[in-house]
Every structure is written in structure tokens, then in C-alpha cells.
Design an enzyme around this catalytic site. Sequence first.
Site, PDB file in Angstrom:
ATOM      1  N   PHE A 139      50.122  40.466  35.527  1.00 54.32           N
ATOM      2  CA  PHE A 139      50.580  40.855  36.758  1.00 54.32           C
ATOM      3  C   PHE A 139      50.632  39.539  37.598  1.00 54.32           C
ATOM      4  O   PHE A 139      51.279  39.583  38.673  1.00 54.32           O
ATOM      5  CB  PHE A 139      49.590  41.686  37.249  1.00 54.32           C
ATOM      6  CG  PHE A 139      49.667  43.159  36.544  1.00 54.32           C
ATOM      7  CD1 PHE A 139      50.459  44.054  36.454  1.00 54.32           C
ATOM      8  CD2 PHE A 139      48.273  43.548  35.927  1.00 54.32           C
ATOM      9  CE1 PHE A 139      50.432  45.009  35.834  1.00 54.32           C
ATOM     10  CE2 PHE A 139      48.136  44.587  35.300  1.00 54.32           C
ATOM     11  CZ  PHE A 139      49.280  45.335  35.004  1.00 54.32           C
ATOM     12  N   THR A 169      45.193  42.537  30.192  1.00 56.95           N
ATOM     13  CA  THR A 169      44.208  42.959  31.021  1.00 56.95           C
ATOM     14  C   THR A 169      45.133  44.132  31.870  1.00 56.95           C
ATOM     15  O   THR A 169      46.366  43.856  31.860  1.00 56.95           O
ATOM     16  CB  THR A 169      43.410  42.013  31.902  1.00 56.95           C
ATOM     17  OG1 THR A 169      44.643  41.381  32.623  1.00 56.95           O
ATOM     18  CG2 THR A 169      42.455  41.177  31.367  1.00 56.95           C
ATOM     19  N   ALA A 172      41.500  44.439  37.491  1.00 54.14           N
ATOM     20  CA  ALA A 172      40.878  42.960  37.926  1.00 54.14           C
ATOM     21  C   ALA A 172      39.422  43.319  37.491  1.00 54.14           C
ATOM     22  O   ALA A 172      38.784  44.071  37.380  1.00 54.14           O
ATOM     23  CB  ALA A 172      40.770  43.100  39.509  1.00 54.14           C
ATOM     24  N   ASN A 173      38.981  42.023  37.034  1.00 49.91           N
ATOM     25  CA  ASN A 173      37.762  41.917  36.538  1.00 49.91           C
ATOM     26  C   ASN A 173      37.337  42.227  34.901  1.00 49.91           C
ATOM     27  O   ASN A 173      36.336  42.154  34.696  1.00 49.91           O
ATOM     28  CB  ASN A 173      36.678  42.290  37.499  1.00 49.91           C
ATOM     29  CG  ASN A 173      36.624  41.636  38.677  1.00 49.91           C
ATOM     30  OD1 ASN A 173      36.541  40.364  38.705  1.00 49.91           O
ATOM     31  ND2 ASN A 173      36.090  42.156  39.857  1.00 49.91           N
ATOM     32  N   ASP A 196      44.533  30.828  38.627  1.00 48.19           N
ATOM     33  CA  ASP A 196      43.183  30.360  39.052  1.00 48.19           C
ATOM     34  C   ASP A 196      42.305  31.727  38.976  1.00 48.19           C
ATOM     35  O   ASP A 196      41.056  31.498  38.970  1.00 48.19           O
ATOM     36  CB  ASP A 196      43.128  29.729  40.477  1.00 48.19           C
ATOM     37  CG  ASP A 196      43.902  28.339  40.217  1.00 48.19           C
ATOM     38  OD1 ASP A 196      43.958  27.792  39.238  1.00 48.19           O
ATOM     39  OD2 ASP A 196      44.679  27.931  41.246  1.00 48.19           O
ATOM     40  N   ARG A 309      53.769  33.297  50.626  1.00 53.23           N
ATOM     41  CA  ARG A 309      52.915  33.804  51.740  1.00 53.23           C
ATOM     42  C   ARG A 309      52.142  32.903  52.248  1.00 53.23           C
ATOM     43  O   ARG A 309      51.525  32.837  53.489  1.00 53.23           O
ATOM     44  CB  ARG A 309      51.948  35.135  51.500  1.00 53.23           C
ATOM     45  CG  ARG A 309      50.993  34.890  50.284  1.00 53.23           C
ATOM     46  CD  ARG A 309      50.378  36.178  49.818  1.00 53.23           C
ATOM     47  NE  ARG A 309      49.162  35.957  48.652  1.00 53.23           N
ATOM     48  CZ  ARG A 309      49.443  35.850  47.477  1.00 53.23           C
ATOM     49  NH1 ARG A 309      50.736  35.874  47.060  1.00 53.23           N
ATOM     50  NH2 ARG A 309      48.479  35.849  46.723  1.00 53.23           N
ATOM     51  N   ASP A 529      37.801  29.603  46.333  1.00 52.82           N
ATOM     52  CA  ASP A 529      38.884  29.775  45.333  1.00 52.82           C
ATOM     53  C   ASP A 529      39.867  30.653  45.266  1.00 52.82           C
ATOM     54  O   ASP A 529      39.929  31.543  44.344  1.00 52.82           O
ATOM     55  CB  ASP A 529      38.113  29.610  43.853  1.00 52.82           C
ATOM     56  CG  ASP A 529      37.415  28.303  43.520  1.00 52.82           C
ATOM     57  OD1 ASP A 529      37.615  27.305  44.434  1.00 52.82           O
ATOM     58  OD2 ASP A 529      36.838  28.163  42.506  1.00 52.82           O
ATOM     59  N   GLY A 530      40.276  31.202  46.657  1.00 55.51           N
ATOM     60  CA  GLY A 530      41.366  32.097  46.726  1.00 55.51           C
ATOM     61  C   GLY A 530      40.564  33.456  46.838  1.00 55.51           C
ATOM     62  O   GLY A 530      41.463  34.549  47.210  1.00 55.51           O
ATOM     63  N   GLU A 531      39.221  33.603  47.031  1.00 53.00           N
ATOM     64  CA  GLU A 531      38.721  35.092  47.187  1.00 53.00           C
ATOM     65  C   GLU A 531      37.954  34.724  48.575  1.00 53.00           C
ATOM     66  O   GLU A 531      37.434  33.767  49.103  1.00 53.00           O
ATOM     67  CB  GLU A 531      37.598  35.178  46.154  1.00 53.00           C
ATOM     68  CG  GLU A 531      38.192  35.603  44.815  1.00 53.00           C
ATOM     69  CD  GLU A 531      38.865  36.864  44.695  1.00 53.00           C
ATOM     70  OE1 GLU A 531      38.629  37.663  45.615  1.00 53.00           O
ATOM     71  OE2 GLU A 531      39.706  36.930  43.934  1.00 53.00           O
TER      72      GLU A 531
END
Length: 568
Positions: A139, A169, A172-173, A196, A309, A529-531
Site C-alpha cells: 500500500f 503485509t 499496520a505494524n 520509511d 500533501r 520519523d513521520g509519526e
Amino acid sequence: METERLESSLWVGSKRYRAVLTEWHLKWTEVDKKNRDKKTTLFVMAASVPVQEVVGVEEGRVEVLPRKTVEESDTDFTVFYVKRSSSGGSSGLLWRLGRIQFSCPSRVLRDQWIKHIRSSLRTHGTSRPQKLLIFINPFGGRQKGREIYHSRVAPLFELAGITCHVIVTDRANQARDHVLKKDLTGFDGVVCVGGDGMFSELLHGLIGRTQEEAGLSEDDPSVTLQQCPLHIGIIPAGSTDCVCFATVGVVDPVTSALHIIIGDSQPLDVCSVHHASALVRYSVSLVGYGFYGDVLAESEKHRWMGPLRYDYSVVYLSNRSYAGVVQYLPADPLLSSPRDKTRCLSGCSVCSRSTERLFQSSSDCSSLYSSNFSQLSSSDPEGEWVSVEGRFRCVSLTCMSSSCPKSPLGLSPSAHLADGTGDLILVWDTHPLGFLKFLYRHTSTQDQFDLPFVEVHRVKAARFTLISEPEDAEAEPVAHVADEDDAVGSQQRLEQHRTEAQTESKSSPPFLCGLCCRNSASASVWNCDGEILPFSNILCRIHGQLVRLYARGIEDEASLHGSCEGLP
């Protein structure tokens, strides 16, 4: 065991070559046709490949990419090797699959050459992976992870004789949970095909598993974490591929696959982020408050736009600042400086010297920085810490240059991948046009630190406290006593904080136009890191060389001319 020297007269097409396999190199030199019958033979073209960079050898005339084709022959064999080329605008070099086809006078000689080359690969390829666990994110990015792996990467792994267990996968995770809980016996490394975000999953899973098996608490910032035994490989296929770009210099699946095949090893510093006596995340590229947190929070509302975005969100968020106290533990200025104009390239001397310091043997196995972190629980919380207070447009900490295609030199051009430090960048409140000038310099070669409202420090740890939230500061102790639930608790808290972030983002006031309006909120969020981390007060500690990647750092143009000489 030393490889036996092999030397023969072989043909490449219609030309005769003198081929030599030594312990360290495969060389082939064209024999001048006009002088073949003379006592003195002249050589007019020579090429040399390090044995370490030979990918594989096959019987017959073989093509691998873009699709595999085999032309059977009793006297021919094909050698595949790493071939470098300039990447144009990127900072590193592209790696391609080079190919040379030799013809032998007999099948016996052909088999002898194949046997000797494969023996050399076994002797000098002890760091090469034999079995990999591969996760594909279908995805991420442009949703081409499967296609990239099966068409461009899998054929190379097959050529190199690597056994691969592939997991696609669907949530997520999933990769993180698999690495944390499943049996990894027999695997030499884990590889992500994605961006990443997928890399971060493997990072958290591998570090968490290693510390759990070692009986160490991830929540205690004073604990010296144990280096992870498995390597991490990155096949770039995401919206952002910052880690790949900063460690290889290009975003290219074939280049990354070849680094994995030959077993390159690049140690990497990791920053642990703590809040309220608990680890919340690990970071390798950016922990950013203020502008970087605001951009991420705003961009989450427009995920349908894809990578665009981020550009869209920047336009609205250039006139906000936040009051806070920043404390940092400086690194030794005699070792390196964020303003010394050096670059962390392949074979970096700063990182090499740091390896000796970080892993020097001692009776208590303490790391270089353990004594400094004992201050966190002492009666004098300041110690060697430096403290500054004011309003900031952004506060950011990075363990690498954080370069990317849009910012070739990155957030901190002289940051190092594996020296056990991070670069703390403080941008004080200033006029919006001044801040836009700071941002613009990231896209050019101008020094973004050469501005009166910007300062940068090389640090081993950093803390941030929001002035407007004293009750939050009181709730955040700086020391932690380990308990028996620490091993699994930190991973559960990661999920808890993710849920809290989503809840808080729904209840937070909307962002206002950056150039027309002042702050609409007294606090920002952290971009890790994008979170999103939904709180202001954090403590960060740099762990030197905690993980290792299948990479070798960014190669410069000198490697293009000096590694594989004379290759066509």
C-alpha cells in the site's frame, strides 16, 4: 583459506583475453591481435572487479534483467558483478548488474573457472546473507511494492543464491509484531520493501526483541541498549525514502538489492524518545517540534494527495512559534562539529573512530555515555546539561543528515550516521520571511545555519519542556526503575500513544493560514520519523550504532573511477 590463483586464455566475443583470478580480484586483459605471435605480448584493454563485488556466476550465456534468459553452452560461463554509474542529481552512485561472458577452450576449463569463482565467493563472502525475511508493503508510495520486488529484486537474490521468505503485509505494524514474536532462527537479516514507515516497523521490532531477550528496559534512558544482531535491508518503494537516501545516496531498488547481496554493513545511531517514564518511539532521521510537527499534523488531513500533501501543508504553517525550555548534553567538540563542512561518506573516519570509543572493552561493559546519563537520576539534574529558554519556530534533532531528493544536503549536512551523536537544531522565533529563507536554503547548497536566528549543537541527549504546561512537566520524571513488565510494556504503549494521537488530533483546533495569522495553539506536536507524538515534554537519548543496515554509506565520484577499473 587463500584462494588458488587461476590464469587462462579466454574469449569474450571475438576477442582474446588473459583472465586471472587472484585472492582478491578477477581481472581480464585483452591481448593485442597484431602482437599475438610475437615474444612480447601487448595488452590494450584491462578490467578488474573485486571478488567481494562479484554477484554470481552461471553456466552458459545468461541474462537476468529485465528478464532471465539462458543460452546453453558447454564452454561458456557468465560472471555478474557490481557496476557503478553516476546518479545525476543524487549524492551517491547507482549500482547496476554488470555482466561479462567468457568462452573457454573446453568444458573442463569452464567448470574449473566456475568452481574457483564460487569458492572465492564463499571465502570472501562470509558477511553475505544466505537467508532473508522480507516484508512487502503493498500500500505504500505508489502501491508498487510487489512489482518492484518481483521484477527487479527477486531475480538478483535468486542469482546470488539467497533463500527468501516473503510476507506481504495487510495491516499496520504487522512486520513489527512478526519480528517481535516469531522465531527468527536461521535468518541473517530482515528486509523491507516500502518506505520509511515500513523501515520504522522493523526498527522497533528488532530493537524491542533484542532488549527483551537481553533483559534490558527500553523505558530507562540511562540503560545501554544492546546492539541488534540482525541486519536491516531497505528496498525503497514508499512515499518517503529518507533513510535509504541518507545511507546510500540514491533511491533505487537495484542499488539497494546489490548492497544487500554483497553483505555491506553500515552501523546506524538510533534516538530513543521518552515521555513520562516510558519509551514512546525510536527515531533515526527526525524528531521535530513546532513547524515539522505542524506540517505532519496538517498533512494527515490530506493523505489522499499522496506525497504532495507535504508541499501543500508547508504553505500554511510558516508563522507559528512555541515557548519552551530546551536542555541538551553536548558532545565532545574536539571530535566533530555540525559546522565543520565535512560529509559522512562511505568509510567515514569520524564514524570509524567512534566505533572504537563506543565498543571499547571494559569490565562493566559500560558504553561511552553511560556515566553522563547517570545524571538523569542524580540530585543535580543539570550536571553538564546546557539549558536555553525562549520561543522557537522549530526544534529538531536528527541522527543523520536526513537528506532526500528535494533536500540533497538534508537538515544537517555534516551529521554522521554512526558517531553516537545527534544534531540539535534550534530555530528561534523570527519574521515569517526569515523563516521561509531558512526553509528555502534546505533545497540549495546555501548554509541554512548561517542565519542569526538559527543555532545547531552536536549532542548526546536533549530534553524539551513546554513552558505553558507546568503540570505536564511535573508528571515527567527523568529517571526510571525497571520492572518485570518493561519488556513487553513499551510496545503496548506505542499503540496506546498512537490512539491518543488520533484522539487529540480530532479535538485540536484547526490550523490557520501561516502568513496571515499568528498562533492558534500554545503547543505543537512532535514529528518522530513521520509519526505524531501527541505531547510536548520529551527526553531523547542517542544510542551509538544500535542497528546495522545492508549499506556502506554514500559513495562519492572517486568510487566510480577507483573500484572496478576499466569496466565496459
